[in-house]
Every structure is written in structure tokens, then in C-alpha cells.
Design a protein around this motif. Structure first.
Motif, PDB file in Angstrom:
ATOM      1  N   CYS A  81       7.211   9.227  31.967  1.00  0.00           N
ATOM      2  CA  CYS A  81       6.261   8.272  31.395  1.00  0.00           C
ATOM      3  C   CYS A  81       5.543   8.976  30.241  1.00  0.00           C
ATOM      4  CB  CYS A  81       5.273   7.819  32.463  1.00  0.00           C
ATOM      5  SG  CYS A  81       3.994   6.707  31.862  1.00  0.00           S
ATOM      6  N   TYR A  93       3.091   8.968  27.153  1.00  0.00           N
ATOM      7  CA  TYR A  93       1.923   8.238  26.626  1.00  0.00           C
ATOM      8  C   TYR A  93       1.665   8.701  25.194  1.00  0.00           C
ATOM      9  CZ  TYR A  93      -2.322   5.475  27.421  1.00  0.00           C
ATOM     10  OH  TYR A  93      -3.282   4.497  27.403  1.00  0.00           O
ATOM     11  N   GLU A 151      -2.150   2.412  21.271  1.00  0.00           N
ATOM     12  CA  GLU A 151      -1.610   3.131  22.424  1.00  0.00           C
ATOM     13  C   GLU A 151      -0.225   2.600  22.784  1.00  0.00           C
ATOM     14  OE1 GLU A 151      -4.399   3.249  25.663  1.00  0.00           O
ATOM     15  OE2 GLU A 151      -6.090   3.375  24.275  1.00  0.00           O
ATOM     16  N   VAL A 155       3.579   3.507  25.135  1.00  0.00           N
ATOM     17  CA  VAL A 155       4.206   4.222  26.256  1.00  0.00           C
ATOM     18  C   VAL A 155       5.716   4.143  26.097  1.00  0.00           C
ATOM     19  CG1 VAL A 155       4.625   4.215  28.753  1.00  0.00           C
ATOM     20  CG2 VAL A 155       2.317   3.876  27.880  1.00  0.00           C
ATOM     21  N   LEU A 176       0.445   6.997  34.463  1.00  0.00           N
ATOM     22  CA  LEU A 176      -0.256   6.743  33.206  1.00  0.00           C
ATOM     23  C   LEU A 176      -1.533   7.563  33.109  1.00  0.00           C
ATOM     24  CD1 LEU A 176       0.115   2.847  32.869  1.00  0.00           C
ATOM     25  CD2 LEU A 176       1.177   4.568  31.412  1.00  0.00           C
ATOM     26  N   ASP A 225      -1.981  10.205  30.239  1.00  0.00           N
ATOM     27  CA  ASP A 225      -3.108   9.956  29.341  1.00  0.00           C
ATOM     28  C   ASP A 225      -4.010  11.192  29.268  1.00  0.00           C
ATOM     29  OD1 ASP A 225      -4.825   8.390  27.694  1.00  0.00           O
ATOM     30  OD2 ASP A 225      -6.121   8.040  29.419  1.00  0.00           O
TER      31      ASP A 225
END
Length: 364
Positions: free
Chosen positions: A242, A244, A290, A292, A340, A344
């Protein structure tokens, strides 16, 4: 002999004209017409030379279907698609032609010019309707269905054509033939009308899905799509990273050049990332600046990714950079929220470290 030829040519003209209405030409109209005329002359000559009194009726039908060869070459359509179009066209004209023949035979089976006259009148009366139906209904179907569904459409067109052939050549009673052919024509138009309605509703569903799952500005998939995809990967226990991403100083672009320039900046960034990530990755926009990326590659190199993004960026305004952090399922968490949060945090840590180094250089 001549009247039989005129009957066939009349049917051929309607079929070719209908095909042209729902197909895209590769060449100029004059070139297309010239090649079709040459092919018609050749086939007529071969048929005239080989025809005898014992020649079965299906030979003429076979010669008619041979036109799929030049049509596939002259129009932008695959063999499968052109076959589907031809079967549709031939079904309509075969029904009209044999209805005309049956009506003529009710008066006198030996007067062929009566069959030709009735067919001419029938085709003249239905010509506009056939063209409109082909353009508004059948073209909507062939343009709207997927490539995988074309086989099913070909099967449907083949079944309808097969019924037309069987009724035309094997039903001897003219009253019964008239009834069955009329019923087949009504059925054919009803089926295609229902199919058009289904295709149009399917297109609306696809459009609604795009609105629900896609970001309107960048055309990337959105936050809802991210959670849907991640949930499936987690449920199926498929490992993924994942990633970010947060754009650096987007506010500066908006303040200096305006929000429209900021939108173009976001679009250019999205295009750059899309070019930089692998085919096993999906890129999402989840908020203003933002993003992803769900990456299923075994390993991931953030510095290499940033370098590729920077080199791929082709926007109008200078690229201010992007801060990136990532987490891995199932190593770092079992829910997307956890992944996340960790990614983040790593992203902001890298961003703050970068700002700290910049500030130290400025102080020095």
C-alpha cells in the motif's frame, strides 16, 4: 434467367447498402463501390457459367454469403463482426423475398415477373424502415456489446437466419410459409429491440460505475474503488504493498498559477505515475493531493519510483516532488485502515526529514 438475376441483385443491393450504413469504411466510397461491383460481376459470371437446370437453390445463397470476403476487407470489421452484420441483413431480405414469392405463387406459380414486381414493391416500402432499424437499433447493439458477447450475437443471428432458410426452402404450403415468415420477421425485430434496450441499460450501468469508482478530474480510480479492491485482496489473502503519496507544495502551484493550473498539475502527475508503475499496480486518487497505489509486485523501491515519476512528468509547470510511504499486507496490518495509517506515517516522516534537510541547507 434474367428475372431471377434481377431478383438476386435487388436483394444484394439492399444487403450491401444496409451493411454500409452500420459499418465503417476503410476506403473512399468510390473505391468501395468499384471493388464490390467487380466482385459482383465476377460472381455473376461464375454462377451463369456453372448454373444448370439441376443447380440447387442453396448455391445462390452460398454465392451471396461469399460477399463476406470483400466486405471484411473493405470495412473496419473483423470476420466475426461482419458475419454477424451479414446474417442480420440477409435474414431481413430473405424473409421479404420469400414472402413476395409465396404471394406470387398464390396467384400463379409460373409468373416469375409477378414475384419480382411484388418483391420490388415490398423492398421499396420497407427499405427506409430497414435502414433506420439497422442504424438505430442493430448498430447500437454491435457498438455496445463486448467482444466476448459477439459470439452470442452471431449465434442469435445464425439461428434467425437458419429459421428463414428452413421455412423458405422446406415449407411447401404458401399460406403456412407466409404465416411463419411473417412471424419470424416480427420475432426478429422484437428480439433485436429488446437486445438494444438491454445494451443501453448496460451502458448506463457502466457509466454509473465509472462515476462511482472513478475520480472525475484525473480519471483514476477513487477512494471507494480502493477500499473495494483492497477488501477483496485481503479476503483472498493476496499480498500487496500500500503506497501512500502526497504531492509536495501543491498549494504553491494553486497560489502562484491559479486552481486551473493546479488541476492540470494533478492530471500531469497522475499520468506520470501511471506510466511509472508496473502492470500489477493500480493507482487511486483518494483526496485533493493524496494518492494511493496498490502494488502486487514482490519488492518495491520507493526511491526508484520517485525517480521514474519525476522523469515521466510532462506538465506545464515545474514538478515540486512527491512524498511517498508504504506498508505491506499482511506484514504490517490486516486491514486497509491500518495499512494506510502506517504508510501515511512513513510518508510524513520522509516529508519532514526532507523539509529538515532543505531548511538546514538554507540556514547554512
Amino acid at each position: 434467367m434474367i428475372l431471377n438475376l434481377l431478383i438476386q441483385l435487388e436483394i444484394l443491393f439492399v444487403n450491401l447498402f444496409t451493411t454500409a450504413k452500420i459499418s465503417t469504411k476503410k476506403y473512399k466510397m468510390s473505391t468501395t463501390i468499384l471493388y464490390l461491383m467487380l466482385f459482383t460481376i465476377i460472381t455473376i459470371t461464375i454462377f451463369a457459367v456453372l448454373k444448370t437446370d439441376d443447380t440447387p437453390q442453396w448455391v445462390a445463397l452460398l454465392i451471396g454469403f461469399s460477399f463476406i470476403l470483400p466486405l471484411t476487407l473493405l470495412y473496419k470489421a473483423s470476420f466475426l463482426k461482419m458475419s454477424t452484420i451479414m446474417f442480420f441483413c440477409w435474414t431481413q431480405t430473405m424473409i421479404i423475398s420469400n414472402i413476395s414469392k409465396s404471394i406470387a405463387e398464390l396467384f400463379d406459380s409460373n409468373i416469375i415477373y409477378l414475384a419480382f414486381l411484388i418483391q420490388t414493391v415490398a423492398l421499396s416500402l420497407t427499405f427506409t424502415f430497414i435502414q433506420k432499424f439497422a442504424r438505430n437499433t442493430y448498430k447500437t447493439i454491435i457498438d455496445g456489446i463486448s467482444k466476448e458477447s459477439f459470439k452470442s450475437l452471431l449465434i442469435l443471428a445464425s439461428i434467425l437466419l437458419s429459421f428463414a432458410i428452413v421455412i423458405s426452402y422446406f415449407v411447401t404450403d404458401n399460406i403456412v410459409k407466409l404465416f411463419l415468415l411473417s412471424l419470424l420477421m416480427i420475432t426478429s425485430y422484437s428480439v433485436y429491440t429488446l437486445l438494444k434496450s438491454f445494451v443501453e441499460k448496460s451502458k448506463k450501468i457502466v457509466t454509473l460505475n465509472k462515476v462511482a469508482y472513478n475520480d472525475s478530474l484525473t480519471h483514476l480510480e477513487n477512494r471507494f474503488s480502493l477500499f473495494t479492491t483492497a477488501k477483496k485482496l485481503i479476503t483472498d489473502e493476496i499480498p500487496f504493498h500500500c503506497v501512500y503519496m502526497d504531492l509536495d507544495n501543491l498549494k504553491g502551484i494553486n497560489d502562484t498559477y491559479g486552481h486551473q493550473a493546479g488541476d492540470h498539475y494533478l492530471i500531469s502527475f497522475a499520468e506520470a505515475v501511471t506510466k511509472s508503475i508496473s502492470s500489477k499496480s493500480i493507482f487511486y486518487r483518494i483526496a485533493g493531493d493524496e494518492f494511493v497505489c496498490i502494488c502486487q509486485d514482490k519488492t518495491i523501491d520507493i526511491d526508484k519510483m520517485k525517480s521514474l515519476i519525476t522523469s515521466s512528468y510532462k506538465g506545464e509547470h515545474p514538478f515540486n516532488g512527491v512524498s511517498i510511504g508504504y506498508s505491506t499486507f499482511p506484514k504490517d496490518g490486516n486491514t486497509l485502515d491500518d495499512l494506510l495509517l502506517l504508510a501515511d506515517g512513513k510518508m510524513y516522516s520522509r516529508k519532514n526529514n526532507f523539509k529538515f534537510r532543505i531548511n538546514r541547507r538554507s540556514d547554512t
